[in-house]
Scaffold this active site. Structure first.
Site, mmCIF file in Angstrom:
data_model
loop_
_atom_site.group_PDB
_atom_site.id
_atom_site.type_symbol
_atom_site.label_atom_id
_atom_site.label_comp_id
_atom_site.label_asym_id
_atom_site.label_seq_id
_atom_site.Cartn_x
_atom_site.Cartn_y
_atom_site.Cartn_z
ATOM 1 N N LYS A 129 -5.685 -26.330 4.968
ATOM 2 C CA LYS A 129 -4.471 -25.835 4.343
ATOM 3 C C LYS A 129 -3.571 -27.010 3.967
ATOM 4 C CE LYS A 129 -4.979 -21.297 4.915
ATOM 5 N NZ LYS A 129 -4.916 -20.308 3.823
ATOM 6 N N THR A 130 -2.958 -26.933 2.802
ATOM 7 C CA THR A 130 -1.982 -27.928 2.377
ATOM 8 C C THR A 130 -0.691 -27.187 2.034
ATOM 9 O OG1 THR A 130 -2.557 -27.773 0.021
ATOM 10 C CG2 THR A 130 -3.848 -29.302 1.369
ATOM 11 N N GLN A 177 -22.393 -6.064 12.283
ATOM 12 C CA GLN A 177 -22.966 -7.405 12.308
ATOM 13 C C GLN A 177 -24.211 -7.450 13.194
ATOM 14 O OE1 GLN A 177 -20.173 -10.608 12.152
ATOM 15 N NE2 GLN A 177 -21.520 -12.035 13.219
ATOM 16 N N LYS A 214 -8.346 -12.741 13.697
ATOM 17 C CA LYS A 214 -7.224 -12.218 12.922
ATOM 18 C C LYS A 214 -6.206 -11.540 13.835
ATOM 19 C CE LYS A 214 -9.178 -13.464 9.092
ATOM 20 N NZ LYS A 214 -8.646 -14.604 8.341
ATOM 21 N N ARG A 228 -6.876 -6.345 8.281
ATOM 22 C CA ARG A 228 -7.115 -6.868 6.936
ATOM 23 C C ARG A 228 -6.751 -5.819 5.882
ATOM 24 N NH1 ARG A 228 -11.019 -11.134 6.161
ATOM 25 N NH2 ARG A 228 -11.863 -11.937 8.113
ATOM 26 N N LYS A 253 -4.897 -24.830 11.627
ATOM 27 C CA LYS A 253 -6.071 -24.565 10.806
ATOM 28 C C LYS A 253 -6.336 -25.693 9.826
ATOM 29 C CE LYS A 253 -8.215 -20.487 8.803
ATOM 30 N NZ LYS A 253 -7.998 -19.072 8.412
ATOM 31 N N THR A 274 -14.018 -12.108 0.991
ATOM 32 C CA THR A 274 -12.605 -11.742 0.929
ATOM 33 C C THR A 274 -11.903 -12.386 -0.269
ATOM 34 O OG1 THR A 274 -12.154 -13.525 2.500
ATOM 35 C CG2 THR A 274 -12.354 -11.312 3.392
ATOM 36 N N HIS A 282 -14.915 -23.448 5.120
ATOM 37 C CA HIS A 282 -16.285 -22.920 5.156
ATOM 38 C C HIS A 282 -17.335 -24.029 5.147
ATOM 39 C CE1 HIS A 282 -14.232 -19.288 3.338
ATOM 40 N NE2 HIS A 282 -14.930 -18.730 4.308
ATOM 41 N N HIS A 337 -13.637 -22.066 0.717
ATOM 42 C CA HIS A 337 -12.725 -23.202 0.811
ATOM 43 C C HIS A 337 -13.284 -24.218 1.808
ATOM 44 C CE1 HIS A 337 -11.364 -21.415 4.601
ATOM 45 N NE2 HIS A 337 -11.121 -20.287 3.954
ATOM 46 N N ASP A 344 -15.252 -18.174 17.177
ATOM 47 C CA ASP A 344 -14.656 -16.841 17.201
ATOM 48 C C ASP A 344 -15.690 -15.739 16.934
ATOM 49 O OD1 ASP A 344 -15.061 -17.569 14.563
ATOM 50 O OD2 ASP A 344 -13.171 -16.743 13.823
#
Length: 412
Positions: A227-228, A166, A81, A85, A224, A39, A47, A44, A187
């Site tokens: 994230k900053t 999948q 989600k 998307r 999550k 995506t 992962h 990041h 998930d």
């Protein structure tokens, strides 16, 4: 090393479809895979749990396989989600696949990279519906949490079909790559069990296909991880500098640090327990955070960038900024709040306001009078000071610190 025991003491293991098959797969040194959605053109820190998990499996004798969704990336996984998307075009997906492939190959020695476009892009819709779709009952799919949770808010047939894709991936990997184990975040349970069920229908009960899920990497408050205020913490050094990456982990709270040491490092249980004891004796030394930042920066960016990140961090903390080279300063140019000047001659008080080091001249005067402003490591308290070229490191940079931790970088 028993893989189930290893994952359990670390607090990683959430669910497993069949422990006996998992241990048999370890004994036979079968393949294990996890998937990465293309995506974006970089992974990041969220992962990392899966990347490191693959390496953990490799250390236990499995053959690590990373599947990068050149096919499924055209659809998008609805799991976790809340909304549909945005679909990517083929050129973007291909670019992202290649970028992620290079990242994963760098991080996991001997990993086998597989693009599921290899089979998904070559099967016709009619063949897919006949060969795969007929084995999935609608009521079975509607009971999947990743599908059921989206029914009311809206789920297109495109994303509804993702779990079939999948499942077919797992079957192809099982048949072509001797891969018997699929891993994912919690998930992904619905998608993973779709795969084991499909393989059972194709090959019968006598198969080794199994799957397991990991506890999701979240912060103590349930939000999550990764994230900053400025966004995601990327593995690509062009998006998040190694210094910034190091600081992200160094600045973790105690409550997060020792969970992250279990989840994201290869330190043993004894090593982590000893580190925790040492940390509790002198928490101000941040021994746990320092070790966490060092281990992960080394893993992602290598020893040279780790050394550079430590040097920069130490210089900023001690005020020894003259020890930093031009390239080291350039590497953090956008890692700190920054402001560009057109010329070096500038009234200090005006600059503090313009660069948002302070909110007003009144506040600026207060900090200056309290000796709370340093420039390149030197305390400055003269509100009438006018900056000159000699004030700039390497004729280009000013590092302004307000108080103990608020840094800004000013550059020409």
């Amino acid at each position: 090393m028993n893989i189930i025991k290893e994952l359990t003491w670390r607090g990683l293991l959430k669910q497993v479809t069949n422990e006996e098959k998992l241990l048999k797969s370890q004994e036979l040194q079968k393949g294990v895979y996890c998937g990465f959605d293309p995506t974006g053109d970089s992974l990041h820190v969220g992962h990392l749990i899966q990347i490191i998990l693959l390496e953990r499996f490799a250390k236990c004798g499995f053959k690590p396989i990373a599947i990068i969704g050149g096919g499924t990336g055209m659809i998008g996984d609805p799991s976790g989600k809340k909304a549909e998307r945005v679909l990517l075009n083929n050129a973007t997906v291909l670019h992202n696949v290649e970028s992620i492939k290079q990242q994963v190959e760098k991080l996991i020695p001997n990993v086998q990279i597989v693009n599921n476009g290899e089979w998904l892009n070559n099967i016709s819709l009619i063949d897919f519906l006949r060969d795969v779709g007929k084995d999935f009952n609608i009521s079975y799919l509607l009971n999947k949490e990743n599908i059921a949770s989206r029914i009311e808010s809206g789920l297109s047939y495109t994303e509804f079909s993702y779990t079939l894709l999948q499942a077919y991936d797992f079957y192809q990997l099982y048949e072509k790559y001797d891969c018997t184990v699929q891993t994912g975040g919690s998930d992904q349970w619905g998608n993973i069990t779709s795969g084991t069920d499909y393989i059972r229908k194709q090959l019968g009960e006598d198969n080794l296909a199994c799957g397991l899920t990991m506890n999701l990497l979240t912060k103590a408050d349930g939000t999550k991880f990764g994230k900053t205020e400025s966004g995601a913490v990327w593995l690509d050094p062009e998006k998040t500098s190694p210094y910034e990456f190091y600081q992200f982990f160094y600045n973790q709270e105690d409550i997060e640090t020792f969970k992250l040491l279990k989840f994201l490092t290869f330190l043993s249980e004894a090593e982590i327990k000893q580190l925790e004891q040492d940390h509790l004796k002198e928490p101000f030394k941040r021994l746990g955070q320092k070790k966490l930042a060092e281990e992960l920066t080394l893993f992602v960016h290598g020893k040279d960038e780790l050394a550079r990140a430590i040097k920069i961090s130490t210089a900023l903390f001690n005020g020894n900024l003259h020890e930093l080279s031009l390239s080291e300063l350039e590497s953090i140019q956008h890692s700190l709040p920054h402001y560009q000047l057109e010329s070096p001659s500038h009234n200090l008080l005006d600059l503090l306001v313009a660069s948002e080091v302070v909110s007003s001249k009144r506040e600026g005067r207060e900090f200056l009078s309290q000796n709370a402003i340093t420039i390149n490591g030197q305390v400055v308290n003269d509100e009438t000071k006018v900056l000159a070229p000699a004030d700039f490191l390497h004729n280009k940079f000013l590092i302004i610190r307000r108080g103990k931790r608020k840094y800004h970088i000013i550059y020409l």
